[in-house]
Design an enzyme around this catalytic site. Structure first.
Site, PDB file in Angstrom:
ATOM      1  CB  VAL A   7      -0.412  -5.773   4.183  1.00 18.00           C
ATOM      2  CG1 VAL A   7      -1.692  -5.103   4.616  1.00 18.00           C
ATOM      3  CG2 VAL A   7      -0.391  -6.017   2.700  1.00 18.00           C
ATOM      4  CB  SER A  21      -0.912   0.027   1.221  1.00 19.99           C
ATOM      5  OG  SER A  21      -2.166  -0.441   0.873  1.00 19.99           O
ATOM      6  CE1 TYR A  37      -3.461  -0.185   5.058  1.00 19.64           C
ATOM      7  CE2 TYR A  37      -1.869  -0.710   6.758  1.00 19.64           C
ATOM      8  CZ  TYR A  37      -2.270  -0.741   5.441  1.00 19.64           C
ATOM      9  OH  TYR A  37      -1.465  -1.327   4.505  1.00 19.64           O
ATOM     10  CE1 TYR A  78      -4.407  -0.815  -4.959  1.00 21.19           C
ATOM     11  CE2 TYR A  78      -5.053  -3.122  -5.154  1.00 21.19           C
ATOM     12  CZ  TYR A  78      -4.761  -2.020  -4.372  1.00 21.19           C
ATOM     13  OH  TYR A  78      -4.803  -2.128  -3.007  1.00 21.19           O
ATOM     14  CE  LYS A 124      -4.188   1.201  -1.189  1.00 24.69           C
ATOM     15  NZ  LYS A 124      -3.564  -0.106  -1.201  1.00 24.69           N
TER      16      LYS A 124
HETATM   17  N1  GLU Z   1      -2.246  -5.410  -2.362  1.00 25.58           N
HETATM   18  C1  GLU Z   1      -2.909  -5.200  -1.139  1.00 25.58           C
HETATM   19  C2  GLU Z   1      -4.394  -5.251  -1.340  1.00 25.58           C
HETATM   20  O1  GLU Z   1      -4.928  -4.602  -2.207  1.00 25.58           O
HETATM   21  C3  GLU Z   1      -2.470  -3.910  -0.525  1.00 25.58           C
HETATM   22  C4  GLU Z   1      -2.854  -3.899   0.868  1.00 25.58           C
HETATM   23  C5  GLU Z   1      -2.058  -2.988   1.763  1.00 25.58           C
HETATM   24  O2  GLU Z   1      -0.818  -2.977   1.759  1.00 25.58           O
HETATM   25  O3  GLU Z   1      -2.748  -2.286   2.499  1.00 25.58           O
HETATM   26  O4  GLU Z   1      -5.087  -5.939  -0.645  1.00 25.58           O
END
Ligand code: GLU
Length: 325
Positions: free
Chosen positions: A262, A66, A244, A192, A69
């Site tokens: 994550v 994530s 988060y 993504y 992002k």
């Molecule tokens: N590839 C993960 C998902 O979309 C990213 C999650 C993350 O790192 O928060 O579930």
């Protein structure tokens, strides 16, 4: 009175203090992530004037997840400008888990912010380019400017994400239905999953964070990764939404823009001063690295990094590091 500890020794001490801290669980909902060694641990800091300090497994490759992002949001802003991006993705913290779908309803249509999965899928769908290869290459090129070298995708993680990402696919379908993303939905979903599966080291993450701290210019290469006018947008959403459903507590306790993923990475940005990165795979119930949170809380307290620490203490960090290195 003892001498002020060197910056390197501060990082080494943090590493020693938290390396035997064994709480948390490695992410397992993406099968490939469950295979990682939970003992891996690294703390790296890059300064806005181009010095790099590392401890532990600084060269260990892992997938960015994530944390990507943040940078894809910057790319969407660069491709379309603030107003168009804001029309597709909001900037409100949710207090919900990263993969929550509940607020994507008839009323809101627009995902709340670009740091949750739905918002990130929407910003990814905004990446310009003629077909999947050009869009992927543009995205990798953007990351290359932040990192300072070529970047690669871990194919097994990508395939693992793609074959288990039903919830992400459901969010994309809903957003397609609401007109928030265009016809290239499957292509954008692949993009993504690919961004999540990009491989970085902890040292790379520190340089990426330092690029944000240095107004969008990589302090090691001098390359511009994102126009300086979008740094405030990126740091604002990191500050309010980056950790988060722990984002509020993080802003209160640590007080610097940050983003976690994550796979166990966290980046934190002290504007005009430092990029901080921690990597340690075991996660708490919010999905944040347990050791990563501990290290950042401790470092922020020791160096008075909180944005609202009087008297704006963080502006003195570069002076404190002095001429080390
Ligand atoms: N590839 C993960 C998902 O979309 C990213 C999650 C993350 O790192 O928060 O579930």
């Amino acid at each position: 009175m003892g001498a002020t500890p060197s910056f390197q020794s501060i990082l080494d001490d943090l590493y020693d203090r938290y390396k035997s801290f064994n709480d948390g669980q490695v992410a397992s909902y993406i099968p490939e992530l469950a295979k990682v060694n939970p003992d891996l641990f690294s703390i790296c800091v890059a300064t806005a004037d181009g010095r790099v300090f590392t401890t532990g497994d600084a060269d260990q490759l892992f997938t960015i997840q994530s944390i990507a992002k943040v940078f894809v949001y910057g790319m969407a802003l660069d491709d379309h400008g603030r107003d168009k991006v804001l029309a597709k993705v909001g900037v409100e913290p949710t207090g919900d888990p990263f993969n929550s779908i509940i607020r994507l309803d008839e009323h809101s249509k627009r995902p709340d912010n670009p740091m949750i999965n739905a918002g990130a899928i929407a910003t990814t769908s905004l990446i310009k380019g003629n077909g999947p290869t050009e869009r992927l290459n543009r995205m990798l090129d953007m990351f290359r400017h932040y990192v300072g070298h070529d970047v690669y995708i871990d194919m097994s993680v990508f395939v693992s994400e793609r074959s288990t990402g039903h919830r992400n696919r459901a969010m994309a379908s809903l957003m397609r239905h609401f007109g928030m993303i265009d016809d290239r939905m499957d292509e954008s979903l692949d993009l993504y999953f690919q961004q999540c599966s990009m491989m970085v080291t902890c040292q790379d993450l520190a340089v990426m964070a330092a690029t944000l701290a240095n107004c969008g210019v990589n302090p090691l290469t001098g390359d511009r990764a994102v126009p300086g006018c979008y740094i405030r947008d990126i740091l604002s959403v990191m500050y309010t939404c980056g950790m988060y459903n722990f984002a509020g507590e993080w802003a209160y306790k640590v007080g610097i823009p940050a983003k976690s993923g994550v796979s166990g990475g966290i980046i934190a940005v002290v504007p005009h001063q430092l990029g901080i990165a921690v990597f340690s795979p075991p996660l708490d119930s919010h999905g944040n690295s347990v050791r990563g949170i501990k290290v950042c809380e401790d470092l922020a307290q020791q160096l008075e990094l909180h944005m609202f620490d009087p008297p704006m203490g963080c502006s003195h960090i570069l002076e404190r590091i002095g001429h080390e290195q």
